[in-house]
Design a protein around this motif. Structure first.
Motif, PDB file in Angstrom:
ATOM      1  N   GLU A 162      -9.473  -0.613   4.817  1.00 32.54           N
ATOM      2  CA  GLU A 162     -10.220  -0.233   3.608  1.00 32.54           C
ATOM      3  C   GLU A 162      -9.399  -0.442   2.360  1.00 32.54           C
ATOM      4  N   HIS A 163      -8.094  -0.106   2.442  1.00 34.02           N
ATOM      5  CA  HIS A 163      -7.210  -0.282   1.291  1.00 34.02           C
ATOM      6  C   HIS A 163      -7.095  -1.772   0.958  1.00 34.02           C
ATOM      7  N   GLU A 164      -7.004  -2.599   1.994  1.00 32.29           N
ATOM      8  CA  GLU A 164      -6.825  -4.028   1.752  1.00 32.29           C
ATOM      9  C   GLU A 164      -8.077  -4.670   1.171  1.00 32.29           C
ATOM     10  N   PHE A 192       0.050   4.349   0.124  1.00 27.23           N
ATOM     11  CA  PHE A 192      -1.352   4.400  -0.342  1.00 27.23           C
ATOM     12  C   PHE A 192      -2.223   5.277   0.570  1.00 27.23           C
ATOM     13  N   ILE A 193      -1.674   5.775   1.650  1.00 26.98           N
ATOM     14  CA  ILE A 193      -2.490   6.648   2.518  1.00 26.98           C
ATOM     15  C   ILE A 193      -2.211   8.104   2.189  1.00 26.98           C
ATOM     16  N   ASN A 214       1.957  11.362   1.970  1.00 26.17           N
ATOM     17  CA  ASN A 214       1.756  10.293   2.967  1.00 26.17           C
ATOM     18  C   ASN A 214       2.438  10.594   4.303  1.00 26.17           C
TER      19      ASN A 214
END
Ligand SMILES: Cc1ncc(COP(=O)(O)O)c(C=O)c1O
Length: 414
Positions: free
Chosen positions: A410-412, A348-349, A379
């Protein structure tokens, strides 16, 4: 100036400014700790010995050094290169050698000789950006081959499959481009088995292998593995490998000096291709480097470069262990040589976006996506460990770890 755009060649329209080199300009501000470039440590350059060698050339042979030379290269330098290679177990004669303005020119010469628009080159995913640029500038394309999970070379099944599909689809493949020793960007090093397997693939398919070896001598852990050029020479000796070498990482990149080793018939074709580019390589620099090599001090420079980079690479991997969030989906290579390591982030990064955040925190890397022509992965990141000081490596990785931790938070939250 009138707009000449419509007059540019199709090839010119296929040339792309490297986004990486554009971004590098951003990262060169003095307060940024940059792991982005690919620069050697400047303190390894043997400035005084190089100055002495330059003075000797001017004192003894200035008029020859200021004259045109042959395209093949200065005889004195070629003698020294033959000795340098023979110490590594490679036996070549002068007709196997062409001196070039460093490896980047060699990549262009080979592309110029082999590629028509629409042709394909087999290359790793990821691979060196400058090779991709050379291929694109002849309107050719890349057939990307993944590496094994063990990172010891191409996934040979994927290679066989992609090759068969490409041939069935009528694609013309011209050569295979590889960097078996501490590849740029990821630091991968090919095992002996994989080198032999690729050589066998080349024999079966009749394709030449372009083996780019700028980092070969910069092995700081473990024993050298024979190059594909060597394996061919010591085995079936079919002359299918074109090997590129350069002074850039073993001495100083500003010399812009390198050499191509290949079968004499190929060297003759490369000579003609080079003539249209620059007639001959800088004569003074060739004589200067030959003089320097005659002092016998190059081996010592390479040895101290290896030792410095071993310490810096270890510092970087220790710092990554200390400062990166501890998760299974954050990994990095621990190369035994070269100048780079490769960090893989959670899927996701997107490292293109992460880089902008990193630059705000005054640390930079190269986002991995630039090292793919087709279907980039988003990624990963390339980190250079040769240029920064040990303190900068520790501090830079610490800053980067904080940027990554924030991206995960931030993703979480989202
Ligand atoms: C794999 C690879 N090939 C070629 C080059 C070009 O090197 P040179 O300075 O010899 O032109 C580089 C430079 O970083 C490289 O990483």
């Amino acid at each position: 100036m009138p707009d000449f755009g419509s007059l540019f060649s199709a090839n010119a329209n296929n040339m792309k400014a490297s986004t990486i080199r554009e971004l590098l300009k951003l990262t060169q501000k003095p307060d940024i700790i940059s792991f982005a470039g690919g620069l050697p440590a400047p303190d390894v350059f043997p400035v005084e010995d190089l100055r002495a060698a330059a003075n000797i050339v001017f004192d003894r042979d200035a008029r020859k050094a200021l004259q045109y030379g042959t395209t093949e290269g200065d005889d004195g330098l070629r003698d020294e290169l033959i000795k340098f290679e023979s110490k590594q177990g490679v036996t070549i004669k002068k007709d196997n050698l062409l001196v070039v303005s460093a490896s980047q020119q060699a990549l262009d010469i080979v592309a110029k000789l082999f590629l028509d628009p629409g042709d394909y080159v087999i290359a790793g995913r990821p691979t060196y950006l400058g090779a991709l640029q050379a291929i694109q500038s002849y309107s050719a394309k890349v057939l990307g081959i993944p590496f094994t999970d063990a990172q010891d070379g191409f996934d040979m099944q994927a290679l066989e499959k992609r090759y068969a599909e490409a041939i069935a689809a009528g694609k013309k493949i011209k050569y295979i481009y590889v960097i078996p020793d501490f590849q740029n960007p990821a630091g991968f090093c090919w095992s002996l088995e994989k080198r032999q397997a690729l050589l066998d693939f080349a024999y079966e398919t009749g394709l030449p292998i372009l083996e780019d070896s700028p980092y070969r001598e910069i092995r700081f852990i473990g024993d050298p593995i024979p190059s594909m050029f060597q394996l061919d020479q010591d085995g079936a000796n079919k002359g299918v490998v074109i090997n590129l070498k350069t002074f850039s990482k073993i001495l100083a990149p500003g010399t812009r000096m390198g050499w191509i080793m290949a079968a004499p018939a190929l060297i003759s074709k490369f000579v003609v291709a080079k003539q249209a580019m620059d007639l001959c390589t800088n004569v003074f620099t060739q004589m200067w480097l030959a003089e320097y090599m005659r002092t016998g001090k190059l081996d010592g420079v390479i040895a101290s470069t290896r030792e410095k980079y071993r310490v810096k690479r270890t510092m970087m991997t220790d710092a990554l262990r200390k400062y990166m969030p501890n998760r299974d989906d954050i990994r990095w290579t621990e190369p035994e040589g070269g100048l780079f390591l490769w960090v893989t982030m959670p899927s996701f990064i997107d490292t293109d976006k992460l880089l902008l955040k990193a630059i705000e925190r005054k640390v930079a890397f190269v986002a991995g996506s630039g090292f793919y022509i087709d279907e980039p992965e988003h990624n990963s990141m390339r980190m250079n460990f040769s240029y920064s000081s040990l303190d900068q490596i520790e501090e830079g990785v610490k800053r980067l770890g904080a940027v990554v931790a924030e991206a995960i938070r931030e993703h979480e939250k989202a």
